[in-house]
Design an enzyme around this catalytic site. Structure first.
Site: not given
Length: 369
Positions: A99, A102, A167, A275, A333
């Site tokens: 985290e 990032h 986000h 989706h 992906h």
């Protein structure tokens, strides 16, 4: 104090790409900086996907630091205590580092965009031609500030799906804006006015792709990837039992309905099935559009890229289901979707610039080598 330390860490991380741009033998350092920032933003989006897929989004459950510090090293005691209290919980030393890395990476991107703003406004004040308004990088700086706010809310609102999805979409908007600016700094190889009539079709394709990515983000943030465990059927049926009301109720906590109850499997199936079904529309349209656009010399490379990425996205999406969501394929992906956004932005830029009277001049340097 720790906020200042975080800023210094972000600056130190940004010094490496800034140094690379400065020493690189290139006649246009602004263009080099924009392209490098675009590439690193793509990497950041993929790392953000890795952070989410490893359940590291709450590895440091406060923001912008980690337990009120600038580093998991300093917060070691608090992280260890939280992990011992809940070994299967969201906090561990590994997740905390994922985290915080990032966040460090995101701050470095912010520094690179600030550098673009400074260069662009300096060029305006010194009347040096840059062939781009300084308001463009300034707008990108404002966008990353909004993106940072949603990053904070992602943590403080405990991974609420709509916040996490927004986000993601803002990150892709940032990538697209940087891609447009990078394309603006790169001369188009051939000016083909006949291609301009395909601009509405390309804009529509980009809109379809954004909707599909939003649906994919909704699948990921609700952990609905394995709601359907077979293909092309979904749990043995073409149209399985689904609960769209709960599945697409936007303002709710993770894993809960809008009424505060645990979300049902039928709601997760509705998210996944939507989706998957919309992907068929997007794939067919993108294949048709790319095959049409690759006939133009100036569009052939990005159009071929779209064709390749569509195939890769299909294969990685299918592999996520068949192989039970392996981490490398899931990250690939996510990254493929981001690259598709970048390619569609490039196509739209070149089509827009193909219109009569819109030929671009090569951008000139504003910072001497």
């Amino acid at each position: 104090m720790f906020v200042l330390q975080l800023g210094l860490i972000g600056l130190c991380v940004a010094l490496l790409p800034l140094s690379y741009v400065w020493v690189k033998a290139d006649d246009n350092k602004f263009r080099k900086l924009v392209w490098l920032t675009t590439f690193l933003t793509l990497d950041l989006i993929m790392f953000g996907g890795f952070t989410r897929l490893t359940d590291s989004g709450l590895g440091c459950p406060d923001w912008p630091g980690c337990y009120g510090t600038s580093s998991p090293f300093i917060a070691h005691a608090a992280i260890t205590a939280a992990h011992q209290a809940m070994p299967s919980g969201p906090v561990s030393m590994v997740k905390a580092w994922i985290e915080m890395l990032h966040r460090y990476f995101a701050m470095a991107i912010g520094v690179l965009i600030i550098a673009q703003v400074v260069i662009a406004w300096t060029a305006r004040w010194k009347r040096r031609p840059l062939h781009v308004s300084p308001w463009w990088p300034t707008g990108i700086l404002l966008l990353i500030c909004v993106q940072g706010a949603f990053g904070a809310w992602t943590v403080t609102m405990k991974l609420q799906p709509v916040i996490v999805t927004l986000h993601l979409l803002l990150g892709l908007a940032l990538l697209g804006a940087l891609g447009w600016l990078a394309a603006r700094q790169t001369p188009i190889p051939v000016h083909e006015p006949a291609a301009a009539r395909w601009l509405p079709a390309a804009v529509f394709g980009l809109a379809l792709l954004v909707v599909q990515i939003a649906l994919g983000g909704w699948v990921s943030t609700n952990y609905a990837v394995l709601a359907c465990t077979d293909f092309p059927l979904c749990n043995g049926q073409w149209v399985p039992p689904m609960n769209f009301e709960h599945g697409f109720h936007l303002w709710r906590a993770l894993g809960m309905t809008g009424d505060g109850e645990v979300i049902s499997q039928d709601a997760l199936v509705a998210i996944h099935w939507t989706h998957r079904t919309f992907a068929v529309v997007v794939v067919l349209y993108m294949l048709w559009l790319a095959l049409k656009l690759r006939r133009f010399e100036s569009l052939r490379t990005p159009a071929n890229g779209v064709l390749l990425l569509i195939v890769i996205q299909f294969l990685t999406g299918l592999s996520n289901i068949v192989l039970q969501w392996p981490l490398p394929i899931a990250v690939a992906h996510n990254g493929g979707a981001a690259i598709l956004i970048l390619l569609l932005v490039m196509l739209n830029f070149r089509l827009s610039s193909s219109r009569p009277g819109r030929a671009l001049l090569p951008a000139r340097d504003v910072v001497s080598a």
